[in-house]
Structure formats: C-alpha cells, structure tokens
Design an enzyme around this catalytic site. Sequence first.
Site, mmCIF file in Angstrom:
data_model
loop_
_atom_site.group_PDB
_atom_site.id
_atom_site.type_symbol
_atom_site.label_atom_id
_atom_site.label_comp_id
_atom_site.label_asym_id
_atom_site.label_seq_id
_atom_site.Cartn_x
_atom_site.Cartn_y
_atom_site.Cartn_z
ATOM 1 N N LYS A 141 0.839 -1.206 0.000
ATOM 2 C CA LYS A 141 0.000 0.000 0.000
ATOM 3 C C LYS A 141 0.875 1.258 0.000
ATOM 4 C CE LYS A 141 -3.729 -2.647 1.983
ATOM 5 N NZ LYS A 141 -4.347 -3.222 3.197
ATOM 6 N N GLN A 195 -4.703 -2.057 9.534
ATOM 7 C CA GLN A 195 -4.565 -3.350 8.868
ATOM 8 C C GLN A 195 -5.195 -4.451 9.726
ATOM 9 O OE1 GLN A 195 -3.259 -3.857 5.683
ATOM 10 N NE2 GLN A 195 -4.072 -5.910 5.985
ATOM 11 N N ASP A 202 -10.868 2.644 4.142
ATOM 12 C CA ASP A 202 -11.157 1.213 4.021
ATOM 13 C C ASP A 202 -12.669 0.967 4.043
ATOM 14 O OD1 ASP A 202 -9.503 -0.874 3.500
ATOM 15 O OD2 ASP A 202 -8.944 -1.296 5.576
#
Length: 293
Positions: free
Chosen positions: A54, A98, A121
């Site tokens: 990322k 994450q 996200d």
Amino acid sequence: MTAQLIDGKAIAQQVREEVAAEVGRRAAAGKRQPVLATVLVGDRPDSVSYVTSKGKACQELGMGSVSRHLPGDATQADLEAAVRALNADPAVSGILVQLPLPAHLDEERVLSLINIEKDVDGFSPVNIGRLAQKGREPLFVPCTPYGCIYLLEQVGVKIEGANAVVLGRSNIVGMPAALLLIGRNATVTVCHSRTRDLPAVCRQADILVAAIGRTEMVRGDWIKPGAAVIDVGINSVPDATRKSGHRLVGDVNFDEAKEVAGWITPVPGGVGPMTIAMLMRNTLRAAQMQDPA
Ligand code: NDP
C-alpha cells in the site's frame, strides 16, 4: 475456453493511472498531496506485505504515506491513541488499520474511532451502516467489494435485475459485496457455511461472487452457462514446479468454470490488484473532500 477473461491487472492499472493523473492535477493547482496512513499491529507476514504494498502504491501514484507500526503486544489504549493522533493530523487524508488485529484488541472499537471522512477502508460502522440503508451513500466503499463491482461494470455485465449469489458473509468482503449488488438492483442471495445445497443455489446465479477462502471449491457444474464469475479467493497450494514451492488459486476451479461462464476473473490477476487500486481511489477521494478543488 468460452468465458471472457476479466483482466483485473489491466483494469487496476487504468484506475491507478487515472488516480495518478488527478493527483498530478491537484499538485499543479497547489492542493495538498493525498496521504494514506497505515496502522499495523504486530508482524504477521501477510499484513506486513499488504502494508508495504500500500505504501509502495502511494509512492508510485504521487501520494504520500505514513506508517505506524505498533508491537504485537500493544494495548488497546496504545492503538486508540495512534488512531486519534492520525484523526487529528490535517496532513493525513485517509487511515487504514490493517486487519486482522491481534486477538486481545477490540477491532470494532478501533474501527469506530476512525474519523469517517478518513475511513478509506470503508469499515467504520457509519460507512457500513450507510451502505446497508436505502437512499444513503457511504463516504467510502470497502475496497475489495468495490473492486468486484467495478470489474463487473467495466466489462459491461448487467447488474440490475440479475440474480446474484455471494458466497461468504464476512464483514470485509461477502456482506459489503452483497450490499453493493442490492444497491445496484440485483436480487441477491448470500451463502455461508450453513447454506444447504450450495451447488443448486450457485446454478441460479447470473453473477457469482466467491469469497469463502476454500481452494477451488466452486466447480464448473455449479455455474450457470454465461454467468459472470468473480473469484475473490486467494488460497496458497503446494507446487513443486514453482521456485516459491507454492502457487495461488481461487475459490473457483478456473479450468472447469471458464468453459461454462460468460466472464471470469483469474487468480492471481483478477480481484487482487483491484483492492489496492480502489484504496488509492478512496484516498484521493478523501483528499478531494477535505481540500476541494
Ligand atoms: P472469512 O474467513 O472471513 O469468511 C469466509 C466466509 O465464507 C464466511 O462467511 C464463511 O461462512 C464462508 N464459508 C467458509 N467455508 C464455507 C463453505 N464450505 N461453504 C459455504 N460458505 C463457506 O474470509 P474473507 O471474507 O476475509 O476472505 C474470503 C477469501 O477472499 C479468502 O480466500 C481471502 O484470502 C480472500 N480475500 C481476497 C482479497 C483480495 O484482495 N482479493 C481481500 C480479502 C480477502 P460462515 O460465515 O458461516 O463462517
């Protein structure tokens, strides 16, 4: 092979180029660079590798990135303090925690803390709640399901009125994918480990999204002729012919399915590359909302 291959790698590349071009335009106009902040707790090799990819993608597209790496024994308070600091930092456009977090941490509380304007996200309860409600729009759509829908739309699969079957009901893939399909007027069936006669349910699907994490479980004779098959699964199987000793396969038996389906995504090179592309798109969108042109 009868199915048209859906080339996720090429479509993801096109998304990345569009994002990079817009980032460049914003920079030329003196706008703040989009910045993605990642928060990683512990050292799970897959999570480390996702976070690294990322950051690398941000760099390639002209965006900034910051990473917060906490030890595996970090407390809930440590993690929440890290998220609060990123919420308060005006230079940070988007925040990604994450997942999965180590078991001693409360994922729901952490995701609830992320400022929804930075929730790139799309997993905060507010964004998911909006996705689930008719007539409401989330600020951000979760990246992998967003990538699945984007692939279908790019190759011209008609979603409205289609019978869609989603295999899997996880918070990060199956459920949001089902909600997105409902929002686009498909008739959706969501299957899980307690579903009876999965093959028969799958055979009704004009659109089949497989997100179960079971190696090649979906067989060719489960697929309705002409259906669009989106394989989200990433499963590692031993392969002595590869240097790495393994290869990646999906939840769908590709060799069988490609003879029956109308469209199909390969693994790798299908949904996988879309996830980061959509994350970059969401991060740009966050910067655009926070600092409009
Ligand atoms: P989860 O393990 O969280 O969820 C799996 C889902 O599949 C659950 O709903 C489970 O049912 C269901 N399921 C499991 N076994 C069966 C079965 N035998 N029959 C029917 N349903 C079953 O997985 P994720 O959603 O996180 O991931 C799914 C797959 O997608 C994995 O292979 C993962 O690696 C991949 N993935 C790929 C991404 C990408 O970028 N391409 C990103 C994220 C995930 P129940 O709810 O009843 O337990």
